[in-house]
Scaffold this motif. Structure first.
Motif, mmCIF file in Angstrom:
data_model
loop_
_atom_site.group_PDB
_atom_site.id
_atom_site.type_symbol
_atom_site.label_atom_id
_atom_site.label_comp_id
_atom_site.label_asym_id
_atom_site.label_seq_id
_atom_site.Cartn_x
_atom_site.Cartn_y
_atom_site.Cartn_z
ATOM 1 N N PRO A 156 0.828 -1.215 0.000
ATOM 2 C CA PRO A 156 0.000 0.000 0.000
ATOM 3 C C PRO A 156 0.864 1.266 0.000
ATOM 4 O O PRO A 156 1.929 1.307 0.625
ATOM 5 C CB PRO A 156 -0.814 -0.111 1.289
ATOM 6 C CG PRO A 156 -0.853 -1.584 1.576
ATOM 7 C CD PRO A 156 0.468 -2.120 1.102
ATOM 8 N N ALA A 157 0.398 2.297 -0.698
ATOM 9 C CA ALA A 157 1.168 3.534 -0.863
ATOM 10 C C ALA A 157 1.478 4.223 0.465
ATOM 11 O O ALA A 157 2.496 4.901 0.588
ATOM 12 C CB ALA A 157 0.412 4.488 -1.789
ATOM 13 N N ASP A 158 0.614 4.044 1.470
ATOM 14 C CA ASP A 158 0.838 4.719 2.751
ATOM 15 C C ASP A 158 1.765 3.935 3.692
ATOM 16 O O ASP A 158 1.974 4.335 4.830
ATOM 17 C CB ASP A 158 -0.497 4.995 3.445
ATOM 18 C CG ASP A 158 -1.285 3.731 3.753
ATOM 19 O OD1 ASP A 158 -1.030 2.688 3.117
ATOM 20 O OD2 ASP A 158 -2.170 3.793 4.634
ATOM 21 N N ILE A 159 2.346 2.846 3.220
ATOM 22 C CA ILE A 159 3.242 2.013 4.022
ATOM 23 C C ILE A 159 4.688 2.299 3.628
ATOM 24 O O ILE A 159 5.027 2.310 2.446
ATOM 25 C CB ILE A 159 2.937 0.508 3.810
ATOM 26 C CG1 ILE A 159 1.516 0.183 4.247
ATOM 27 C CG2 ILE A 159 3.952 -0.376 4.505
ATOM 28 C CD1 ILE A 159 1.229 0.428 5.715
ATOM 29 N N ASP A 160 5.554 2.535 4.639
ATOM 30 C CA ASP A 160 6.990 2.704 4.401
ATOM 31 C C ASP A 160 7.635 1.324 4.451
ATOM 32 O O ASP A 160 7.819 0.758 5.532
ATOM 33 C CB ASP A 160 7.586 3.613 5.468
ATOM 34 C CG ASP A 160 9.091 3.776 5.329
ATOM 35 O OD1 ASP A 160 9.670 3.280 4.333
ATOM 36 O OD2 ASP A 160 9.691 4.398 6.230
ATOM 37 N N PRO A 161 7.974 0.748 3.300
ATOM 38 C CA PRO A 161 8.492 -0.625 3.292
ATOM 39 C C PRO A 161 9.837 -0.778 3.991
ATOM 40 O O PRO A 161 10.201 -1.883 4.386
ATOM 41 C CB PRO A 161 8.598 -0.962 1.806
ATOM 42 C CG PRO A 161 8.627 0.332 1.100
ATOM 43 C CD PRO A 161 7.894 1.315 1.959
ATOM 44 N N SER A 162 10.575 0.309 4.193
ATOM 45 C CA SER A 162 11.871 0.200 4.863
ATOM 46 C C SER A 162 11.727 -0.145 6.344
ATOM 47 O O SER A 162 12.693 -0.528 6.987
ATOM 48 C CB SER A 162 12.664 1.507 4.699
ATOM 49 O OG SER A 162 12.027 2.561 5.398
ATOM 50 N N ARG A 163 10.530 -0.044 6.880
ATOM 51 C CA ARG A 163 10.282 -0.381 8.292
ATOM 52 C C ARG A 163 10.119 -1.878 8.505
ATOM 53 O O ARG A 163 10.057 -2.333 9.652
ATOM 54 C CB ARG A 163 9.022 0.326 8.781
ATOM 55 C CG ARG A 163 9.166 1.828 8.797
ATOM 56 C CD ARG A 163 7.935 2.522 9.292
ATOM 57 N NE ARG A 163 7.530 1.985 10.583
ATOM 58 C CZ ARG A 163 6.322 2.151 11.091
ATOM 59 N NH1 ARG A 163 5.412 2.820 10.432
ATOM 60 N NH2 ARG A 163 6.016 1.641 12.260
ATOM 61 N N TYR A 164 10.040 -2.655 7.444
ATOM 62 C CA TYR A 164 9.761 -4.084 7.546
ATOM 63 C C TYR A 164 10.964 -4.888 7.080
ATOM 64 O O TYR A 164 11.634 -4.515 6.122
ATOM 65 C CB TYR A 164 8.503 -4.422 6.742
ATOM 66 C CG TYR A 164 7.306 -3.663 7.263
ATOM 67 C CD1 TYR A 164 6.585 -4.139 8.347
ATOM 68 C CD2 TYR A 164 6.934 -2.441 6.701
ATOM 69 C CE1 TYR A 164 5.505 -3.424 8.850
ATOM 70 C CE2 TYR A 164 5.864 -1.726 7.194
ATOM 71 C CZ TYR A 164 5.151 -2.216 8.275
ATOM 72 O OH TYR A 164 4.096 -1.506 8.775
#
Length: 186
Positions: A156-164
């Protein structure tokens, strides 16, 4: 006077049979054991990758741009948890700036209520890793499209993938990971 058998015991037997059948039906619905023998293969191309013909020989080749196509940001090998699982998981940034999780050469068991999760949990081998992915932050990217093949899941666009830091093939029905991959930054 001749007495026949009393019919008083029959309702009890019928009640037990009805309960047994209802229990068996619920068990079949809940566990869906037939899925262990059914494979669903999905082979999707990576979004934004278009097959093109080679450039003409005349003239200089165009210089590649940074955002010319998809770029893998992180990835890792899937390891087995509850079920034997293999393949790779990658976090890919597409040319338009959006992100997908790509599962390549996935091979796992089919099962009820399987989802692809992007999580912040560390990937642990064996039983220690089966249930850790719902302990911290996670994002469900949707139902698993197939238990075999290569497939994409939009972040999803509102998710920062670098946090996972990991991806899990998660069974919501039984709160267990079928397999997972640590996302090592590239």
């Amino acid at each position: 006077m001749v007495r026949g058998r009393s019919g008083a015991g029959r309702p009890w037997v019928i009640g037990v049979l009805v309960l047994a059948l209802a229990g068996a039906g619920f068990g079949l619905y809940w566990f869906q054991p037939w899925k262990l023998w059914q494979d669903e293969t999905v082979d999707e191309a990576l979004p934004g990758v278009v097959a093109t013909s080679p450039p003409p020989a005349a003239g200089p080749a165009p210089s590649p741009t940074r955002d010319a196509g998809p770029r893998t940001l992180a990835g890792g090998e899937l390891i087995s948890h509850e079920h034997a699982t293999s393949g790779t998981a990658e976090l890919v940034r597409l040319a338009d700036g959006s992100h997908v999780v790509r599962l390549e050469n996935l091979d796992t068991s089919n099962g009820p209520d399987l989802h692809v999760w992007l999580t912040d949990a560390p990937v642990k081998e064996g039983k220690a890793g089966w249930g850790v992915f719902d302990d911290g932050e996670y994002v469900s990217l949707g139902e698993l499209k197939g238990n075999k093949g290569s497939q994409n899941y939009t972040v999803p666009a509102d998710i920062d993938p670098s946090r996972y830091t990991s991806v899990s093939i998660w069974c919501d029905r039984f709160d267990v990971s079928f397999g997972a991959a640590e996302l090592a930054r590239v």
